[in-house]
Design a protein around this motif. Structure first.
Motif, PDB file in Angstrom:
ATOM      1  N   SER A 146       0.833  -1.191   0.000  1.00  0.00           N
ATOM      2  CA  SER A 146       0.000   0.000   0.000  1.00  0.00           C
ATOM      3  C   SER A 146       0.873   1.248   0.000  1.00  0.00           C
ATOM      4  O   SER A 146       2.085   1.201   0.235  1.00  0.00           O
ATOM      5  CB  SER A 146      -0.912  -0.011   1.230  1.00  0.00           C
ATOM      6  OG  SER A 146      -0.153   0.186   2.393  1.00  0.00           O
ATOM      7  N   ILE A 147       0.228   2.355  -0.280  1.00  0.00           N
ATOM      8  CA  ILE A 147       0.944   3.633  -0.320  1.00  0.00           C
ATOM      9  C   ILE A 147       1.456   3.997   1.074  1.00  0.00           C
ATOM     10  O   ILE A 147       2.558   4.540   1.217  1.00  0.00           O
ATOM     11  CB  ILE A 147       0.021   4.731  -0.891  1.00  0.00           C
ATOM     12  CG1 ILE A 147      -0.296   4.410  -2.350  1.00  0.00           C
ATOM     13  CG2 ILE A 147       0.640   6.098  -0.749  1.00  0.00           C
ATOM     14  CD1 ILE A 147      -1.274   5.347  -3.004  1.00  0.00           C
TER      15      ILE A 147
ATOM     16  N   ASP B   7       4.683   2.193   1.666  1.00  0.00           N
ATOM     17  CA  ASP B   7       5.782   2.824   0.921  1.00  0.00           C
ATOM     18  C   ASP B   7       6.292   4.066   1.630  1.00  0.00           C
ATOM     19  O   ASP B   7       7.502   4.261   1.759  1.00  0.00           O
ATOM     20  CB  ASP B   7       5.321   3.194  -0.490  1.00  0.00           C
ATOM     21  CG  ASP B   7       5.234   1.999  -1.410  1.00  0.00           C
ATOM     22  OD1 ASP B   7       5.858   0.968  -1.094  1.00  0.00           O
ATOM     23  OD2 ASP B   7       4.548   2.101  -2.444  1.00  0.00           O
ATOM     24  N   TYR B   8       5.383   4.918   2.093  1.00  0.00           N
ATOM     25  CA  TYR B   8       5.793   6.139   2.785  1.00  0.00           C
ATOM     26  C   TYR B   8       6.480   5.805   4.116  1.00  0.00           C
ATOM     27  O   TYR B   8       7.473   6.446   4.482  1.00  0.00           O
ATOM     28  CB  TYR B   8       4.603   7.062   3.047  1.00  0.00           C
ATOM     29  CG  TYR B   8       4.147   7.802   1.815  1.00  0.00           C
ATOM     30  CD1 TYR B   8       5.051   8.509   1.038  1.00  0.00           C
ATOM     31  CD2 TYR B   8       2.814   7.796   1.421  1.00  0.00           C
ATOM     32  CE1 TYR B   8       4.649   9.184  -0.100  1.00  0.00           C
ATOM     33  CE2 TYR B   8       2.393   8.468   0.291  1.00  0.00           C
ATOM     34  CZ  TYR B   8       3.318   9.163  -0.467  1.00  0.00           C
ATOM     35  OH  TYR B   8       2.919   9.835  -1.580  1.00  0.00           O
TER      36      TYR B   8
END
Length: 182
Positions: free
Chosen positions: A2-3, A6-7
């Protein structure tokens, strides 16, 4: 992934870099000040590093000064190597969350475990050595300022990571066996 993941991984990568750079500066400061004190300017021990004043230790016995500063350097170098390994893991993109049970991840965890155990053992040795000097009447800064505190936490973390590495080894075996049966 998921985003958010990643962050989070990018943020952890940046934080790891910051900590690694800080530890490298600390190692450099310890080495520079130790060499400066022993070879050129003995009064440099009064402002050894940040809040650390090792002038009384140097006046008491320069070999004890060299031993304590060597232990400080060893602990700091091991911590810097530990964070270098973390930075390298992120940089080489060897962290595969889709298949976490792989030999690279197990090797990474095992290496980190041994480094944590090394930090713990050298911190313990340095703390006992410093406390022995204090018992002899030498004034030494607190173990926190010498960067020798927390040996029990490092040893505990190393043992936990070794257990996790053995779990990963078993996971790799099960995953390999599962891949062969399919």
């Amino acid at each position: 992934m998921s985003i958010k993941t990643d962050y989070l991984l990018k943020a952890l990568h940046v934080i790891s870099w910051i900590i690694f750079i800080g530890l490298c500066i600390e190692v450099g400061g310890f080495l520079f000040n130790a060499v400066m004190t022993v070879l050129l300017k003995p009064e440099a021990a009064s402002k050894f590093w940040m809040e650390v004043d090792l002038s009384e230790l140097y006046r008491y016995n320069d070999s004890h000064f060299i031993t304590v500063t060597s232990l400080m350097v060893i602990v700091s170098v091991l911590r810097a190597i530990l964070f270098y390994m973390i930075v390298k893991l992120f940089h080489d993109k060897k962290l595969d969350l889709s298949q976490p049970f792989n030999e690279a991840t197990r090797g990474f965890i095992q290496t980190i475990a041994y480094l944590a155990l090394g930090v713990g053992l050298f911190s313990f040795w340095g703390a006992k050595y410093a406390l022995n000097l204090v018992a002899q009447g030498v004034t030494i800064p607190d173990l926190y300022y010498l960067r020798l505190g927390g040996a029990d936490v490092w040893i505990f973390m190393g043992i936990i990571l070794l257990i996790i590495a053995s779990i990963f080894k078993k996971g790799i075996e099960l995953q390999t066996e599962n891949d062969l049966t399919v």
